[in-house]
Write a protein that holds these residues in place. Structure first.
Motif, PDB file in Angstrom:
ATOM      1  N   UNK A   1       0.829  -1.213   0.000  1.00  0.00           N
ATOM      2  CA  UNK A   1       0.000   0.000   0.000  1.00  0.00           C
ATOM      3  C   UNK A   1       0.865   1.266   0.000  1.00  0.00           C
ATOM      4  N   UNK A   2       1.949   1.228   0.773  1.00  0.00           N
ATOM      5  CA  UNK A   2       2.822   2.406   0.853  1.00  0.00           C
ATOM      6  C   UNK A   2       3.487   2.664  -0.502  1.00  0.00           C
ATOM      7  N   UNK A   3       3.946   1.578  -1.172  1.00  0.00           N
ATOM      8  CA  UNK A   3       4.501   1.723  -2.534  1.00  0.00           C
ATOM      9  C   UNK A   3       3.479   2.358  -3.471  1.00  0.00           C
ATOM     10  N   UNK A   4       2.250   1.846  -3.372  1.00  0.00           N
ATOM     11  CA  UNK A   4       1.179   2.332  -4.241  1.00  0.00           C
ATOM     12  C   UNK A   4       0.929   3.815  -3.967  1.00  0.00           C
ATOM     13  N   UNK A   5       0.895   4.165  -2.677  1.00  0.00           N
ATOM     14  CA  UNK A   5       0.614   5.553  -2.302  1.00  0.00           C
ATOM     15  C   UNK A   5       1.671   6.487  -2.888  1.00  0.00           C
ATOM     16  N   UNK A   6       2.934   6.063  -2.794  1.00  0.00           N
ATOM     17  CA  UNK A   6       4.018   6.904  -3.308  1.00  0.00           C
ATOM     18  C   UNK A   6       3.825   7.175  -4.801  1.00  0.00           C
ATOM     19  N   UNK A   7       3.410   6.119  -5.551  1.00  0.00           N
ATOM     20  CA  UNK A   7       3.234   6.286  -7.001  1.00  0.00           C
ATOM     21  C   UNK A   7       2.043   7.172  -7.334  1.00  0.00           C
ATOM     22  N   UNK A   8       0.983   7.061  -6.508  1.00  0.00           N
ATOM     23  CA  UNK A   8      -0.264   7.748  -6.853  1.00  0.00           C
ATOM     24  C   UNK A   8      -0.322   9.194  -6.355  1.00  0.00           C
ATOM     25  N   UNK A   9       0.524   9.509  -5.373  1.00  0.00           N
ATOM     26  CA  UNK A   9       0.330  10.780  -4.674  1.00  0.00           C
ATOM     27  C   UNK A   9       0.394  12.007  -5.603  1.00  0.00           C
ATOM     28  N   UNK A  10       1.392  12.010  -6.490  1.00  0.00           N
ATOM     29  CA  UNK A  10       1.528  13.165  -7.397  1.00  0.00           C
ATOM     30  C   UNK A  10       0.279  13.315  -8.247  1.00  0.00           C
ATOM     31  N   UNK A  11      -0.165  12.182  -8.767  1.00  0.00           N
ATOM     32  CA  UNK A  11      -1.357  12.178  -9.614  1.00  0.00           C
ATOM     33  C   UNK A  11      -2.549  12.757  -8.846  1.00  0.00           C
ATOM     34  N   UNK A  12      -2.665  12.357  -7.583  1.00  0.00           N
ATOM     35  CA  UNK A  12      -3.809  12.797  -6.782  1.00  0.00           C
ATOM     36  C   UNK A  12      -3.766  14.304  -6.541  1.00  0.00           C
ATOM     37  N   UNK A  13      -2.557  14.824  -6.333  1.00  0.00           N
ATOM     38  CA  UNK A  13      -2.428  16.272  -6.110  1.00  0.00           C
ATOM     39  C   UNK A  13      -2.961  17.045  -7.312  1.00  0.00           C
TER      40      UNK A  13
ATOM     41  N   UNK B   1      -5.164  16.044  -9.441  1.00  0.00           N
ATOM     42  CA  UNK B   1      -6.631  15.916  -9.476  1.00  0.00           C
ATOM     43  C   UNK B   1      -7.275  16.843  -8.453  1.00  0.00           C
ATOM     44  N   UNK B   2      -6.637  16.937  -7.274  1.00  0.00           N
ATOM     45  CA  UNK B   2      -7.211  17.758  -6.213  1.00  0.00           C
ATOM     46  C   UNK B   2      -7.229  19.230  -6.610  1.00  0.00           C
ATOM     47  N   UNK B   3      -6.213  19.649  -7.396  1.00  0.00           N
ATOM     48  CA  UNK B   3      -6.149  21.058  -7.776  1.00  0.00           C
ATOM     49  C   UNK B   3      -7.236  21.424  -8.787  1.00  0.00           C
ATOM     50  N   UNK B   4      -7.560  20.498  -9.691  1.00  0.00           N
ATOM     51  CA  UNK B   4      -8.610  20.826 -10.671  1.00  0.00           C
ATOM     52  C   UNK B   4      -9.949  20.334 -10.128  1.00  0.00           C
ATOM     53  N   UNK B   5     -10.909  21.255  -9.820  1.00  0.00           N
ATOM     54  CA  UNK B   5     -12.180  20.818  -9.224  1.00  0.00           C
ATOM     55  C   UNK B   5     -13.001  19.977 -10.206  1.00  0.00           C
TER      56      UNK B   5
END
Length: 1304
Positions: free
Chosen positions: A821-833, A835-839
């Motif tokens: 899960x931690x590996x997955x989180x590291x890979x996804x985090x940038x992508x999520x940021x 997404x979070x910026x564009x409503x």
């Protein structure tokens, strides 16, 4: 269990089946052993070389075929080891076990010693290896570090090999570093092993026979007879002792005695339990024993093979009447390290090298691992596992038994769990000293003391002060065991101890008595705990065949009833234990015993239970958790002594064989090549071998008959294996053929087993949940016991950990799932940021209710859930985080979805897992996710109910009814949210939280929304909503309040549909609203028939308005419907109290919710109520109660009530007191709220049935009720009183939110 091998029925009763010699094959020379984790960094003397089976006698035994690879591997698990004259070369003893496919066991006992290498080829090969090694080291850069290992298994192997061998002394290693081995200067020695393979574990007898055989080789004079005579004797002329009998046979120098327990006694176990207890300490051993019972993964770790075997056999012996059902490899050869990857419960032993630190040991999975470091008396336990029942008293009793044999109770360091992994600092000096003393003790037992130890004893005996001290300790009843053991060992072998026994025999007898007493204490715990187990066994099949074919679909044991019958403190352990494979097998054996002979352990256990019943030990203590001590310690020890005092059978003495002259030539220090032709066949004229053949023929005949009558045995075994999942075929890895194909096949079995286990577990979880719910559809509490549910969820967490740790490339952290899960989180985090910026624009496809617009569903995010878990400071470990994450996903019904998302990143999965891993088998993975998806059909609160102390953000949204009132209010609203675990306290809602949302028709919706944080409230029950009546727009019509737990996403709706404000409705400024759990959006559309029934809701606005005002246009209920509703409401409350306390739902809902007692009584009081508006003002039931009370008070003052009976006067006073207290409360709860409060307090204090006649008798009733009203019908009122009186048996506790501000 150790004794289970005794049941190898077909084996004729020979004491030993094979005599084997393993060592170096001078023909093939030095072959490096690649499988043993070859490490070319090491000096050649420390490398491992292949050993060979040099000879075995006889060639083959038909009932126990010889497995050459397995025997070779287990006789010399590290392969050959070389020494020179500067090294220690003490002989070593160890045992091993081979488990066959059908679960039967064969035991091996090995005496390893060092023999001088005479072959010039081997000496020169070793010399050459040294020259190459030195040249490489000289050329290599001394600072270069070895490359990182590719897999966790390789690094495990290399970390085990890095370190010095245990025996080399520091002086020798410095000399070695300088010059190494030089054939002109050094003598080379190589290990050789003598091994006896036997059907039963007569460890002491075999140890003494082998050590005498070795002594004969090293002695200055030749033995009395050629060695062939002794080997032939033990192979062919010594029988197994009959059950309940003792046997004496002769070694080279002394007689050897052994005995076998009778049919009613505990099965044979010859490994010294005292040693296991002193190595681990009593508490540690009980903890490891508990882990074994709960079928966790247990890894034993020690430098000494015999210690591994002693602890493993000791623990499995203590399981009686249960048997370990999974992988059992007490000595794991170096070439089989990959087997630690097995995603199943196992009990394995791993050899450590001296100085290897626990931290260097990388194990594939540790989430469910019990790690036992035997040499350092240290254990690491899995997180949160239940304690053994009555653990303290149990340990106390074991300590007393040990003390009665002069053993200190304080052995072993305290257990360490995962939270403190730092291992105890070891002082090498102390460890060496204890090792030396242990060796003294061992040698004393064998009766051959070395010169150095003799000197120690002389020093002790020559010292006057020590002599005086010893005499003093003797007088005070303390025994100086070590010195006594030395003295016993030095005494001449011929001098007899007490009763004509040698000191070694005395020691052996003492061990046997201590063994049996310790085992009896354990057995007696199970006899007490499972005294009534038979009552809960479900016998449903008419015959064996139909039972075997339907085994999987059948319930064999009534677990719920069994648990409900047990004392509360036992439940955490028992609820886990009855889910294990060993318990299932035990119950299977019980059911099968009605068609075939009872399994031996079951027979002994049942006999003991019957005996206990006869003495009526159990009856008074049923359901009591008081500790019962074992009552048969003395007699069990006495039985053993009796057998030794009177030897039942003496075997034929060794004698000269018919050998060619000149053979059996004696050469000191070398074990001779034995003559095969005399050792490969036994005598034909033996009395007992003839007896054996007739019994054998009888057994064969019987077997043929039963095979005709019953099922074919192979078919039965197949059924049983299928029924028991991973069953017996994986009890031990195949030790012989280690080709990639075999390893792949083993892993394939694991994958299939894991999938099957997942199917069984999810099915069990569904059946438990839904079976209860089907019964309980009336009031929707999920009624599986919290305990049982917790057990099932914990075992699901364990299964997921095992699946995630199968086939890992490189291990990271203790929890494989969390690290993925931690590996997955590291890979996804940038992508999520990004997404979070564009409503994300919210585009609803259909018209939504005000509620869903005001409280849009939270976004399902795997990473958000991980962040919630990481923020929980209460959880300290990765394993704990993984378990919390699983529980949270299960509660949110997204477990399957989350795991699917996690595994959708295939590049990551490939990077982390080997090809054969479960997670890379596509089809199985899909099925696995599908099984987990089925769990969405039921509601779990497994996160909320377990993590009760965490802080949780709650979002509260208040939604007004816009059509009839101002959407907003000028007053200051407040809320107080209550749940099963507490309440939030009153929270003022700031004015500036007005929110506007638009639906698809662009109509605006205004509501008040606020987020607050407080400690977990559990399942939410009520909301108090109110305002301070300030400003111009103080009247406020509220539709409902929505509250959402922002971590689990659970949303509760608290319907209101009433006004809050002075001079409108019933003038209430605050209301207590009852909550209902809202289905996640999309779920209500799917219309699934199989979901948890809804909780009660607060009275709907329709009912409220129709009852309290004339504006209600709905049809009024008939008198029959009203009476039925009251009966039903009371009935539900009674049912509530009949459930076990942990399973009860929320009582407030039953008192004040929809279809509750208050609602039913309100309807009763409204029937025939003259609520015509006088000057446009609504009249409420509370007005009638107030008028009645006013009348009573005035009548009381005028003295009219003085003539009434005393109790009636008291009742009258109580009613007035309660009504006045409710009226004078500082809360503005309105008239309906006051009536609700009166009913609740009357029910709590058992006053309702007494108040009713007063209200009926009061003349006010004539003015306010029609003639037809139910309240004016005496018969109806009497029956109502009778119904309400049934609640008097129960103590009703009211939620704080209901009675706030009332002091009665």
């Amino acid at each position: 269990m150790s004794g289970s091998s005794a049941a190898s029925g077909a084996a004729p009763c020979r004491f030993a089946h094979y005599f084997v010699i393993c060592g170096i094959d001078t023909e093939t020379g030095l072959e490096p052993d690649e499988l043993a984790g070859e490490n070319f960094e090491q000096s050649p003397l420390k490398r491992t070389f292949k050993s060979k089976v040099l000879a075995r006698y006889p060639e083959n035994v038909e009932w126990n075929p010889f497995d050459q690879d397995a025997v070779n591997m287990l006789c010399m698990p590290k392969g050959l080891s070389f020494r020179t004259q500067v090294d220690q070369r003490d002989p070593q003893f160890h045992s091993f076990i081979i488990t066959k496919e059908d679960g039967s066991r064969t035991y091996g006992f090995v005496h390893t010693f060092y023999e001088e290498v005479t072959s010039p080829q081997i000496c020169s090969a070793m010399q050459t290896l040294y020259q190459m090694h030195n040249a490489e080291h000289a050329s290599a850069n001394p600072t270069s570090s070895s490359s990182s290992s590719s897999s966790s298994m390789d690094s495990l192997a290399s970390s085990l090999d890095e370190v010095d061998s245990p025996t080399s002394s520091s002086s020798s290693s410095t000399c070695r570093a300088a010059g190494g081995y030089d054939s002109s200067r050094d003598t080379l020695y190589v290990s050789k092993a003598l091994c006896l393979i036997t059907p039963m574990p007569f460890m002491h007898a075999c140890r003494r026979f082998l050590s005498q055989l070795h002594r004969a080789v090293t002695a200055a004079t030749a033995p009395p007879l050629p060695l062939e005579s002794y080997v032939h004797n033990i192979l062919y002329e010594v029988p197994l002792p009959a059950p309940g009998r003792s046997l004496k046979f002769h070694g080279v120098y002394e007689p050897i005695v052994c005995q076998r327990p009778g049919l009613g006694e505990l099965p044979l176990a010859d490994f010294p339990l005292a040693e296991a207890f002193s190595l681990l300490g009593v508490e540690n051993l009980v903890q490891v024993f508990t882990c074994t019972l709960l079928e966790m993964q247990i890894l034993l770790y020690s430098q000494d093979y015999q210690r591994l075997m002693t602890v493993a056999e000791g623990i499995t012996t203590l399981l009686f009447p249960f048997q370990w059902q999974h992988v059992y490899v007490p000595i794991l050869p170096a070439s089989l390290l990959h087997f630690l990857d097995a995603p199943v419960p196992y009990l394995m032993g791993l050899q450590s090298k001296e100085g290897t630190d626990r931290s260097k040991l990388e194990l594939p999975q540790e989430a469910n691992l019990c790690f036992v470091d035997i040499d350092n008396h240290y254990i690491e336990l899995p997180e949160d596992f239940p304690h053994f029942p009555n653990k303290t008293e149990f340990i106390q009793e074991l300590n007393e038994v040990l003390l009665s044999f002069g053993m200190s109770a304080k052995t072993g360091a305290p257990p360490q769990t995962r939270s403190s992994p730092s291992s105890t600092p070891s002082t090498p000096g102390r460890e060496r000293k204890t090792a030396a003393l242990l060796q003294l003790e061992d040698d004393g037992r064998n009766g051959n003391l070395a010169g150095e130890e003799l000197a120690v004893l002389e020093l002790l005996q020559g010292n006057a002060t020590l002599e005086r001290l010893q005499a003093l300790t003797k007088r005070t009843g303390v025994t100086v065991a070590r010195v006594d053991a030395l003295r016993a060992g030095v005494k001449a072998q011929g001098t007899d101890g007490q009763g004509g026994r040698t000191p070694a025999e005395e020691e052996e007898l003492r061990n046997a008595k201590l063994n049996v007493q310790l085992r009896e204490v354990f057995a007696s715990r199970f006899t007490t705990m499972f005294a009534d187990y038979e009552a809960f066994v479900i016998q449903s099949a008419p015959d064996l065949e139909s039972w075997l074919t339907n085994r999987e679909q059948m319930h064999n044991f009534d677990k719920a009833s069994f648990l409900s019958d047990q004392p509360e403190p036992y439940l955490p352990f028992l609820s886990h234990f009855i889910e294990t494979q060993m318990f299932a097998t035990f119950i299977d054996n019980k059911i099968m015993s009605q068609w075939e002979e009872k399994e031996p352990l079951l027979r002994v256990f049942d006999t003991r239970i019957d005996k206990a019943r006869l003495y009526n030990v159990r009856a008074p203590s049923l359901r009591s958790s008081s500790y019962q001590r074992c009552s048969i310690l003395k007699e069990s020890a006495h039985t053993i002594e009796q057998r030794l005092n009177k030897i039942d059978h003496t075997a034929i003495h060794p004698h000269l064989l018919d050998m060619k002259i000149g053979q059996g030539k004696y050469e000191q220090g070398f074990f001779p090549k034995l003559q095969a032709d005399v050792l490969n066949t036994g005598p034909t004229n033996n009395k007992w071998s003839h007896r054996t053949m007739t019994t054998q023929r009888r057994k064969d005949r019987h077997r043929q008959q039963t095979e005709h009558l019953n099922l074919d045995n192979d078919l039965k075994e197949k059924y049983m294996q299928e029924a028991r999942g991973l069953g017996k075929n994986l009890r031990q890895p195949k030790l012989s053929d280690l080709s990639p194909a075999v390893i792949a096949q083993t892993n394939w079995k694991f994958v299939e087993g894991l999938l099957k286990e997942c199917r069984m577990k999810t099915k069990r979880m569904l059946v438990e949940k839904m079976g209860r719910e089907a019964v309980e559809l009336g009031h929707g509490e999920a009624n599986i016991t919290g305990l049982e549910e917790n057990t099932l969820i914990a075992s699901l967490c364990d299964l997921l950990e095992r699946i995630w740790s199968h086939g890992l490339q490189v291990k990271q952290g203790k929890s494989a799932l969390w690290s993925h899960l931690v590996h997955y989180q590291a890979r996804e985090e940038k992508l999520e940021q990004q997404q979070a910026e564009s409503p994300v624009p919210h585009v609803p496809e259909r018209r939504k209710s005000d509620c869903s617009i005001a409280l849009p569903a939270p976004r399902v995010s795997l990473i958000q859930d991980m962040r919630h878990i990481k923020n929980m400071s209460e959880i300290k470990t990765d394993v704990g985080r993984a378990r919390a994450w699983i529980r949270l996903s299960l509660e949110k019904k997204v477990l399957s979805q989350h795991l699917k998302q996690l595994l959708s990143r295939q590049a990551l999965t490939k990077k982390l897992y080997k090809r054969y891993a479960f997670l890379r088998c596509e089809e199985e993975k899909e099925q696995f996710l599908f099984h987990l998806l089925s769990l969405n059909a039921v509601d779990y609160f497994c996160f909320t109910s377990v993590f009760t102390t965490i802080m949780i953000p709650y979002r509260v949204v208040i939604i007004p009814i816009k059509k009839l009132s101002n959407a907003m209010t000028t007053s200051n609203p407040w809320v107080c949210v209550s749940g099963e675990l507490g309440d939030s306290g009153i929270m003022q809602i700031p004015k500036n939280v007005l929110e506007m949302t638009f639906d698809s028709a662009f109509r605006s919706h205004t509501h008040i929304s606020a987020v607050f944080k407080c400690q977990n409230l559990g399942k939410l029950t009520t909301v108090q909503l109110g305002h301070d009546n300030a400003g111009l727009l103080a009247k406020w019509l509220v539709d409902c309040v929505m509250v959402r737990n922002e971590i689990t996403g659970h949303t509760y709706k608290f319907p209101c549909g009433r006004w809050l404000g002075k001079g409108v409705d019933d003038g209430s400024l605050e209301r207590v609203l009852i909550g209902e759990l809202v289905l996640p959006s999309g779920e209500e559309d799917s219309g699934r028939g199989c979901r948890t029934p809804p909780l009660q809701r607060s009275p709907s606005q329709v009912r409220r308005i129709s009852i309290t005002s004339l504006s209600g246009r709905g049809p009024k209920p008939t008198s029959a419907q009203i009476q039925e509703a009251i009966g039903e409401a009371v009935n539900v409350i009674i049912k509530h109290f009949h459930k076990p306390e942990k399973e009860r739902g929320n009582l407030t809902v039953l008192l004040c919710g929809e279809n509750s007692l208050v609602a039913a009584l309100e309807q009763f009081f409204h029937h025939g109520f003259k609520s015509a508006r006088l000057f446009q003002k609504t009249v409420f039931v509370w007005d009638f109660v107030e008028k009645a009370v006013a009348y009573m008070e005035s009548a009381d003052q005028m003295g009219d009530l003085r003539e009434t009976a005393e109790p009636l006067g008291m009742t009258c006073q109580s009613l007035c007191r309660y009504v006045n207290a409710i009226n004078s409360t500082p809360r503005n709860i309105g008239k309906d709220g006051k009536f609700q409060l009166l009913v609740c307090l009357g029910a709590r204090d058992r006053l309702l049935p007494q108040w009713l006649p007063l209200l009926v008798e009061c003349p006010v009733i004539l003015r306010m009720y029609e003639d037809t009203a139910l309240l004016r019908d005496r018969a109806t009122v009497n029956s109502l009183i009778a119904v309400l009186e049934t609640l008097h048996d129960f103590s009703i506790t009211l939620e704080a939110s209901l009675v706030k501000g009332i002091d009665l």
